[in-house]
Motif scaffolding. Structure first.
Motif, PDB file in Angstrom:
ATOM      1  N   GLN A 107      76.880  16.569   4.281  1.00  0.00           N
ATOM      2  CA  GLN A 107      76.088  17.512   3.269  1.00  0.00           C
ATOM      3  C   GLN A 107      76.336  16.908   2.070  1.00  0.00           C
ATOM      4  O   GLN A 107      77.350  16.618   1.589  1.00  0.00           O
ATOM      5  N   LEU A 108      75.346  16.895   1.307  1.00  0.00           N
ATOM      6  CA  LEU A 108      75.186  16.354   0.107  1.00  0.00           C
ATOM      7  C   LEU A 108      75.549  17.760  -0.914  1.00  0.00           C
ATOM      8  O   LEU A 108      74.965  18.607  -1.124  1.00  0.00           O
ATOM      9  N   HIS A 109      76.590  17.383  -1.932  1.00  0.00           N
ATOM     10  CA  HIS A 109      76.930  18.515  -2.916  1.00  0.00           C
ATOM     11  C   HIS A 109      76.761  17.814  -4.524  1.00  0.00           C
ATOM     12  O   HIS A 109      77.446  16.891  -4.672  1.00  0.00           O
ATOM     13  N   ILE A 110      75.804  18.592  -5.282  1.00  0.00           N
ATOM     14  CA  ILE A 110      75.554  18.077  -6.487  1.00  0.00           C
ATOM     15  C   ILE A 110      75.980  19.379  -7.306  1.00  0.00           C
ATOM     16  O   ILE A 110      75.647  20.492  -7.098  1.00  0.00           O
ATOM     17  N   CYS A 111      76.950  19.159  -8.168  1.00  0.00           N
ATOM     18  CA  CYS A 111      77.354  20.140  -9.108  1.00  0.00           C
ATOM     19  C   CYS A 111      76.783  20.113 -10.425  1.00  0.00           C
ATOM     20  O   CYS A 111      77.091  18.795 -11.135  1.00  0.00           O
ATOM     21  N   TYR A 112      76.326  20.983 -11.049  1.00  0.00           N
ATOM     22  CA  TYR A 112      75.969  20.927 -12.316  1.00  0.00           C
ATOM     23  C   TYR A 112      77.234  21.901 -12.925  1.00  0.00           C
ATOM     24  O   TYR A 112      77.319  23.069 -12.827  1.00  0.00           O
ATOM     25  N   PHE A 363      67.047  13.743 -10.954  1.00  0.00           N
ATOM     26  CA  PHE A 363      68.538  13.422 -10.624  1.00  0.00           C
ATOM     27  C   PHE A 363      68.809  13.649  -9.015  1.00  0.00           C
ATOM     28  O   PHE A 363      69.422  13.141  -8.291  1.00  0.00           O
ATOM     29  N   VAL A 364      68.433  14.921  -8.719  1.00  0.00           N
ATOM     30  CA  VAL A 364      68.623  15.198  -7.365  1.00  0.00           C
ATOM     31  C   VAL A 364      67.792  14.262  -6.464  1.00  0.00           C
ATOM     32  O   VAL A 364      68.318  13.962  -5.303  1.00  0.00           O
ATOM     33  N   ASP A 365      66.528  14.126  -6.800  1.00  0.00           N
ATOM     34  CA  ASP A 365      65.942  12.903  -5.830  1.00  0.00           C
ATOM     35  C   ASP A 365      66.730  12.089  -5.767  1.00  0.00           C
ATOM     36  O   ASP A 365      66.900  11.103  -4.577  1.00  0.00           O
ATOM     37  N   GLN A 366      67.150  11.325  -6.809  1.00  0.00           N
ATOM     38  CA  GLN A 366      67.996  10.105  -6.990  1.00  0.00           C
ATOM     39  C   GLN A 366      69.169  10.087  -6.064  1.00  0.00           C
ATOM     40  O   GLN A 366      69.572   9.209  -5.328  1.00  0.00           O
ATOM     41  N   CYS A 367      69.880  11.114  -6.106  1.00  0.00           N
ATOM     42  CA  CYS A 367      70.980  11.278  -5.253  1.00  0.00           C
ATOM     43  C   CYS A 367      70.939  11.366  -3.738  1.00  0.00           C
ATOM     44  O   CYS A 367      71.493  10.801  -3.081  1.00  0.00           O
ATOM     45  N   LEU A 368      69.768  12.043  -3.496  1.00  0.00           N
ATOM     46  CA  LEU A 368      69.269  12.232  -2.083  1.00  0.00           C
ATOM     47  C   LEU A 368      69.168  10.839  -1.425  1.00  0.00           C
ATOM     48  O   LEU A 368      69.321  10.462  -0.315  1.00  0.00           O
ATOM     49  N   ASN A 369      68.501   9.937  -2.321  1.00  0.00           N
ATOM     50  CA  ASN A 369      68.252   8.584  -1.990  1.00  0.00           C
ATOM     51  C   ASN A 369      69.411   7.915  -1.632  1.00  0.00           C
ATOM     52  O   ASN A 369      69.488   6.952  -0.642  1.00  0.00           O
ATOM     53  N   ARG A 370      70.228   7.794  -2.685  1.00  0.00           N
ATOM     54  CA  ARG A 370      71.515   7.256  -2.445  1.00  0.00           C
ATOM     55  C   ARG A 370      72.448   7.555  -1.279  1.00  0.00           C
ATOM     56  O   ARG A 370      72.744   6.845  -0.395  1.00  0.00           O
ATOM     57  N   PHE A 371      72.459   8.977  -1.031  1.00  0.00           N
ATOM     58  CA  PHE A 371      73.214   9.638  -0.040  1.00  0.00           C
ATOM     59  C   PHE A 371      72.649   9.386   1.174  1.00  0.00           C
ATOM     60  O   PHE A 371      73.312   8.919   2.290  1.00  0.00           O
ATOM     61  N   SER A 372      71.388   9.081   1.333  1.00  0.00           N
ATOM     62  CA  SER A 372      70.738   9.105   2.814  1.00  0.00           C
ATOM     63  C   SER A 372      70.814   7.527   3.175  1.00  0.00           C
ATOM     64  O   SER A 372      70.756   7.080   4.355  1.00  0.00           O
ATOM     65  N   SER A 373      70.904   6.640   1.953  1.00  0.00           N
ATOM     66  CA  SER A 373      71.144   5.072   2.404  1.00  0.00           C
ATOM     67  C   SER A 373      72.624   4.812   2.736  1.00  0.00           C
ATOM     68  O   SER A 373      72.812   3.674   3.080  1.00  0.00           O
ATOM     69  N   LYS A 374      73.586   5.487   2.506  1.00  0.00           N
ATOM     70  CA  LYS A 374      74.873   4.991   2.856  1.00  0.00           C
ATOM     71  C   LYS A 374      75.180   5.131   4.395  1.00  0.00           C
ATOM     72  O   LYS A 374      74.658   5.831   5.199  1.00  0.00           O
TER      73      LYS A 374
END
Length: 374
Positions: A107-112, A363-374
Motif C-alpha cells: 500500500q502506498l501512504h502519502i502524508c500531507y 505529486f500523488v501521480d508522481q509517487c504512484l509512478n515511483r511506487f509501481s516501478s519499484k
C-alpha cells in the motif's frame, strides 16, 4: 484504485487550514474518509453532512465531541485500530497522529503533514509550565512516550508533503525525512479586495497561548490605537480583562463580518510562529498588509516592505515582545503612505486553490509512478 483519506478529527469546532486541505483533497480524489471522531457527517451545515465516515473507538467516549485531546495517551492506539487493508492508496492529513495509520508493504501512504505533533515537540514546555507538579510528572512520561511513537510512526509514511518550508525543516528535525512543499489552498477569490482602508488594526485568531494575542493586546494598550480582535478560545476572558477601551473583542463572527473587517483594516496583526498561517494570506487577498512575527510560515507568505519597498506586503517584528511589536507598528505607520494594496493581492494569488490542486494531484501521480516501478 481504492483510496482512503485519514484525518485526526472532524467536528464543528475544527474548521482550520487542515480541514480545508481535507475538503480539497476530497474534491480531487474519490476517497473513503476516516477520522478518530466524526461529528460533521451529522451536522447539516457541513459539506460532509450525510457522508459515511469511518471512526475509532474514541467516537463513543464521553465528551469526545469537544475534543479528543483530553484522551491524548490513547490517540496512537486509536489511530492504529483503523483497518485500511482494503485500500491501494492511503492519504493522510496529519497534525497529530493520522500519519500513524498501519499499512501493508504493497500500500502506498502519502502524508500531507501540517505539523509534527505539537503536544510532543514544540508545545511541550508551554504545556508543562501550566501543569501542577503531580500532573507534570505523569505528563512528562506521557509526552516522552508520544515522542517515541511519533518518530516510529513516521517510518510508516512513504512520501511526506509539508505545508511550508518551515514545516519541512521541522519534519527533518523530528523524523529525518525529506518532504515536498505544497502550500495549502487559500480561497483567495472569496475574499473582497479593498484598496481604501479604515483607521483600525485587526487580529483573527483562536485565543490560545501560543497565538500571542495577549501580547498584541498589551502592545495596543500602550499604543492607544484601535484594534479589533476576532476569535474565541480559553484566553478570551483573560484578554477581555486587560483590554483597554481602544480594543474591541468580537469573539466568533460569521464569514460576512470577518471579511468586512479583514478588507477594511489598516493592517492585520499576527504574533504566532505558525507552520503556514492561512489567515495571513486571506488578509493579503483583501489587499490588507500584515504586521507579523518574523518566524515560521510568515517568512514565506509576507514580503517585507523595508527590504522590498516596491513589492512589499507587510512588516516583521523580530521578537515576541510588546516593545518589538510596538516598534513594528510605528515602522508600518511610517511606511504606510508607500504601501500598494495590489501588491498584497498579487502575493496572495501564489497560494490559490488552483495551484494547490495542480501541485497535490501532480505529486500523488508522481509517487504512484515511483511506487509501481519499484
Amino acid at each position: 484504485m481504492k483510496t482512503a483519506l485519514v484525518h485526526e478529527w472532524l467536528t464543528p469546532k475544527a474548521t482550520g487550514g487542515s480541514e480545508l486541505v481535507v475538503k480539497e483533497i476530497l474534491e480531487l480524489i474519490d476517497a473513503q474518509l476516516y477520522a478518530l471522531i466524526d461529528f460533521e457527517s451529522s451536522n447539516p451545515q457541513s459539506y460532509l453532512y450525510g457522508r459515511k465516515i469511518g471512526t475509532s473507538f474514541l467516537q463513543h467516549f464521553p465528551l469526545s465531541k469537544n475534543g479528543v485531546q483530553k484522551y491524548l495517551p490513547l490517540l496512537p492506539i486509536a489511530i492504529e485500530q483503523l483497518n485500511l487493508t482494503e485500500y491501494d492508496l492511503v492519504l493522510s492529513s496529519s497534525h497529530a497522529v493520522a500519519k500513524g495509520i498501519i499499512t501493508r508493504p504493497d500500500q502506498l501512504h502519502i502524508c500531507y503533514c501540517h505539523t509534527p505533533m505539537r503536544y510532543a515537540w514544540d508545545l511541550t514546555f508551554d504545556y508543562l509550565d501550566r501543569t501542577s507538579a503531580l500532573k507534570g510528572f505523569f505528563a512528562r512520561y506521557i509526552l516522552h512516550q508520544l515522542r517515541q511513537w511519533d518518530v516510529i510512526s513516521a517510518n510508516r509514511v512513504d512520501y511526506f508533503i509539508a505545508n511550508s518550508h518551515h514545516t519541512a525543516r521541522r519534519i527533518w528535525r523530528c523524523y529525518r525525512r525529506e518532504a515536498e512543499v505544497i502550500y495549502p489552498p487559500v480561497q483567495v477569490d472569496e475574499f473582497p479586495f479593498e484598496a481604501q482602508k479604515s483607521d483600525f488594526y485587526v487580529i483573527v485568531s483562536r485565543l490560545v497561548s501560543y497565538k500571542k494575542v495577549s501580547l498584541i493586546v498589551e502592545a495596543f494598550n500602550k499604543l492607544g490605537k484601535p484594534l479589533v480582535v476576532i476569535g474565541d478560545g480559553p484566553e478570551f476572558k483573560s484578554i477581555e480583562a486587560i483590554a483597554k477601551p481602544n480594543i474591541t473583542l468580537l469573539g466568533s463572527v460569521d464569514d460576512i463580518t470577518l471579511k468586512k473587517y479583514l478588507s477594511s483594516a489598516k493592517a492585520f496583526i499576527y504574533g504566532a510562529c505558525e507552520d503556514f498561517g492561512i489567515a495571513i494570506v486571506e488578509a493579503q487577498a483583501c489587499g490588507t498588509p500584515v504586521i507579523a512575527y518574523k518566524g515560521g510560515g510568515a517568512l514565506e507568505t509576507v514580503i517585507d516592505m523595508e527590504t522590498n519597498p516596491d513589492t512589499g506586503t507587510g512588516v516583521f517584528f523580530p521578537s515576541q515582545t510588546v516593545d518589538s511589536l510596538i516598534d513594528a507598528v510605528n515602522t508600518f505607520e511610517n511606511l504606510a503612505p508607500h504601501f500598494r494594496a495590489e501588491n498584497c493581492l498579487i502575493n496572495a494569488q501564489k497560494f490559490s486553490l488552483k495551484i494547490f490542486q495542480d501541485s497535490y494531484q501532480g505529486f500523488v501521480d508522481q509517487c504512484l509512478n515511483r511506487f509501481s516501478s519499484k
